[in-house]
Design a protein around this motif. Structure first.
Motif, PDB file in Angstrom:
ATOM      1  N   PRO A  74     -22.834 -25.966  17.151  1.00 46.98           N
ATOM      2  CA  PRO A  74     -23.622 -25.421  18.276  1.00 46.98           C
ATOM      3  C   PRO A  74     -24.712 -24.441  17.815  1.00 46.98           C
ATOM      4  O   PRO A  74     -25.811 -24.434  18.364  1.00 46.98           O
ATOM      5  N   GLU A  75     -24.414 -23.630  16.803  1.00 45.82           N
ATOM      6  CA  GLU A  75     -25.404 -22.682  16.300  1.00 45.82           C
ATOM      7  C   GLU A  75     -26.598 -23.419  15.688  1.00 45.82           C
ATOM      8  O   GLU A  75     -27.752 -23.047  15.906  1.00 45.82           O
ATOM      9  N   ASP A  77     -27.496 -26.516  16.362  1.00 49.06           N
ATOM     10  CA  ASP A  77     -28.202 -27.176  17.468  1.00 49.06           C
ATOM     11  C   ASP A  77     -29.213 -26.218  18.085  1.00 49.06           C
ATOM     12  O   ASP A  77     -30.357 -26.588  18.349  1.00 49.06           O
ATOM     13  N   SER A  78     -28.795 -24.993  18.314  1.00 53.65           N
ATOM     14  CA  SER A  78     -29.661 -23.989  18.936  1.00 53.65           C
ATOM     15  C   SER A  78     -30.855 -23.652  18.037  1.00 53.65           C
ATOM     16  O   SER A  78     -32.005 -23.585  18.510  1.00 53.65           O
ATOM     17  N   GLU A  81     -33.213 -26.640  17.933  1.00 50.65           N
ATOM     18  CA  GLU A  81     -33.960 -26.746  19.198  1.00 50.65           C
ATOM     19  C   GLU A  81     -35.064 -25.690  19.259  1.00 50.65           C
ATOM     20  O   GLU A  81     -36.170 -25.968  19.734  1.00 50.65           O
ATOM     21  N   SER A  82     -34.799 -24.501  18.757  1.00 49.72           N
ATOM     22  CA  SER A  82     -35.840 -23.457  18.704  1.00 49.72           C
ATOM     23  C   SER A  82     -36.994 -23.881  17.797  1.00 49.72           C
ATOM     24  O   SER A  82     -38.166 -23.663  18.119  1.00 49.72           O
ATOM     25  N   ASP A 172     -27.280 -22.397   8.298  1.00 48.61           N
ATOM     26  CA  ASP A 172     -27.666 -21.491   9.383  1.00 48.61           C
ATOM     27  C   ASP A 172     -28.725 -20.494   8.910  1.00 48.61           C
ATOM     28  O   ASP A 172     -29.737 -20.291   9.584  1.00 48.61           O
TER      29      ASP A 172
END
Length: 187
Positions: A74-75, A77-78, A81-82, A172
Motif C-alpha cells: 500500500p505504501e 502504491d501511494s 500514484e504520487s 520505499d
C-alpha cells in the motif's frame, strides 16, 4: 478491441510481446550458467537529474508509462500514484502505471508494437527476501528481474524512449527520492 484499434494495436497478434518473453528466456539461460543476471544498461539512481530530462522530453500526445518491478505494498502504491499524478499534472501527459511482470501482459504489445509515443520509466529494486522457483536454480525475484531486463531490451531494440531507475534495497526510500527528483518537472 475498439480501444486496441484506436491505439493501432492488433490484440490478436502480439509478436513484440513474444520477443520480450524470448529475451527473458535467454537471460534465464545465461543465469543458469553464471548464476547472475547482467546489469541494466544505462540504469540510473532515483536522484539522477537525467530522469527529469528523460520525462520532460515527452511531446504533446505522448504518454508516460511507469512499470515497477518490485513487490507491491500500500505504501508503494501511494508513492507510485504520487509520482504518476505529478508527472501527469506538470507535463499534461496521459500516464499509465503498473507492476511488472503483470504490466507486460496488459500493455506489452501497446508499448512495443503500438505507435512510438510512449516515454517509459522502468523501476527496479533489489530483492531482499525471496522464494525459489521449483526445479530451477533461480528465485522468483530473479525471474521477475529477468522479465524486466527482457522488456527493457525489447523496448530499446524498437527505439522506444526508456530509462531504467534502480531504487536499491529499499524501494520505499527509492520511490520517495524519485518523487523528490521529479518535483523539478515543469519548474
Amino acid at each position: 478491441m475498439v480501444a486496441a484499434s484506436l491505439l493501432e494495436v492488433n490484440p490478436f497478434d502480439e509478436p513484440e510481446a513474444i520477443d520480450a518473453r524470448q529475451l527473458t528466456s535467454r537471460l534465464l539461460d545465461g543465469y543458469r550458467q553464471t548464476r547472475q543476471l547482467p546489469s541494466a544498461p544505462g540504469a540510473v539512481a532515483p536522484t539522477d537529474p537525467a530522469i527529469v530530462k528523460h520525462v520532460a522530453a515527452a511531446k504533446p500526445r505522448d504518454y508516460l508509462a511507469i512499470c515497477a518491478f518490485f513487490q507491491p505494498t500500500p505504501e508503494r502504491d501511494s508513492l507510485l500514484e504520487s509520482i504518476r499524478t505529478l508527472c501527469r499534472d506538470r507535463l499534461r501527459l496521459a500516464t499509465t502505471l503498473g507492476y511488472g511482470p503483470r504490466c507486460l501482459l496488459a500493455t506489452g504489445q501497446l508499448h512495443k508494437g503500438g505507435a512510438p509515443t510512449g516515454v517509459f520509466l522502468q523501476l527496479g529494486a533489489s530483492v531482499l527476501a525471496d522464494l525459489p522457483v521449483p526445479d530451477e536454480p533461480f528465485t522468483f525475484g530473479v525471474l521477475r528481474d529477468a522479465q524486466g531486463l527482457g522488456d527493457l531490451e525489447a523496448l530499446q531494440a524498437r527505439g522506444r524512449r526508456v530509462l531504467r531507475v534502480e531504487l536499491g534495497p529499499d524501494p520505499d526510500a527509492g520511490l520517495a527520492s524519485l518523487l523528490q527528483t521529479l518535483g523539478a518537472l515543469g519548474q
